[in-house]
Design an enzyme around this catalytic site. Structure first.
Site, PDB file in Angstrom:
ATOM      1  N   CYS A  22     -58.394  75.472  91.400  1.00  0.00           N
ATOM      2  CA  CYS A  22     -57.285  76.418  91.286  1.00  0.00           C
ATOM      3  C   CYS A  22     -57.892  77.809  91.388  1.00  0.00           C
ATOM      4  CB  CYS A  22     -56.469  76.213  90.011  1.00  0.00           C
ATOM      5  SG  CYS A  22     -57.308  76.611  88.485  1.00  0.00           S
ATOM      6  N   CYS A  95     -52.986  74.455  92.965  1.00  0.00           N
ATOM      7  CA  CYS A  95     -52.150  75.632  93.162  1.00  0.00           C
ATOM      8  C   CYS A  95     -52.127  75.996  94.639  1.00  0.00           C
ATOM      9  CB  CYS A  95     -52.611  76.819  92.316  1.00  0.00           C
ATOM     10  SG  CYS A  95     -54.092  77.662  92.873  1.00  0.00           S
ATOM     11  N   CYS A 102     -59.011  77.142 100.130  1.00  0.00           N
ATOM     12  CA  CYS A 102     -60.084  76.160 100.071  1.00  0.00           C
ATOM     13  C   CYS A 102     -60.739  75.968 101.432  1.00  0.00           C
ATOM     14  CB  CYS A 102     -59.550  74.821  99.572  1.00  0.00           C
ATOM     15  SG  CYS A 102     -60.853  73.609  99.316  1.00  0.00           S
TER      16      CYS A 102
END
Length: 158
Positions: A22, A95, A102
């Site tokens: 997250c 999230c 990412c």
């Protein structure tokens, strides 16, 4: 011999490495890390990290303790600590910002997105804020138990 595709590269041999991501590694990913470790630590080596670490939110510790989860030894960790050093078999982002941010990580067998509202962003009374943390905890618990059920992995304890 290392099996990069499954996330097994040393550590606890035979266990797939899972990381929860997250933004701040202050609430949701910490909760998920503790829960998966409790429920299936014999099957997974579990980590969590964030892109802009904030430290573990005090309400995260409080609501996890209420439900019997200890966060002793937990700390906020930047994803950079693991990049190029640990090969994960499963990445779970919790999230939207982490999902969008990412990076592609070689060797990852499974990538999942479990959107859970950030309880740290809730304003209001202490009671309202704590309830937001409880809601996030409970949503993550349900997702983790479903994840294990889908994979026919027995839950160690509930």
């Amino acid at each position: 011999m290392a099996d990069v595709a499954s996330g097994i590269t040393g550590g606890e041999l035979g266990k797939t490495k899972v990381i929860f991501l997250c933004t701040g590694n202050s609430a949701r990913s910490q909760m998920a890390e503790a829960m998966l470790r409790r429920y299936a630590g014999s099957h997974f080596e579990v980590f969590s990290a964030g892109f802009d670490v904030k430290g573990i939110h005090p309400l995260t510790r409080q609501v996890m303790a209420e439900a019997g989860y200890g966060l002793e030894g937990h700390e906020s960790k930047p994803l950079s600590r693991f990049l190029g050093k640990v090969h994960f078999g499963i990445i779970i982002t919790v999230c939207k910002k982490a999902e969008e941010t990412c990076p592609t990580m070689p060797g990852v067998g499974t990538r999942l997105f479990w959107p859970v509202d950030d309880p740290a962003q809730v304003s209001g009374t202490e009671v309202e804020r704590k309830e937001a943390f409880r809601q996030a905890r409970d949503e993550l618990k349900e997702m983790i138990l479903d994840f294990l059920k889908d994979r026919r992995i027995p839950v160690t304890e509930e």
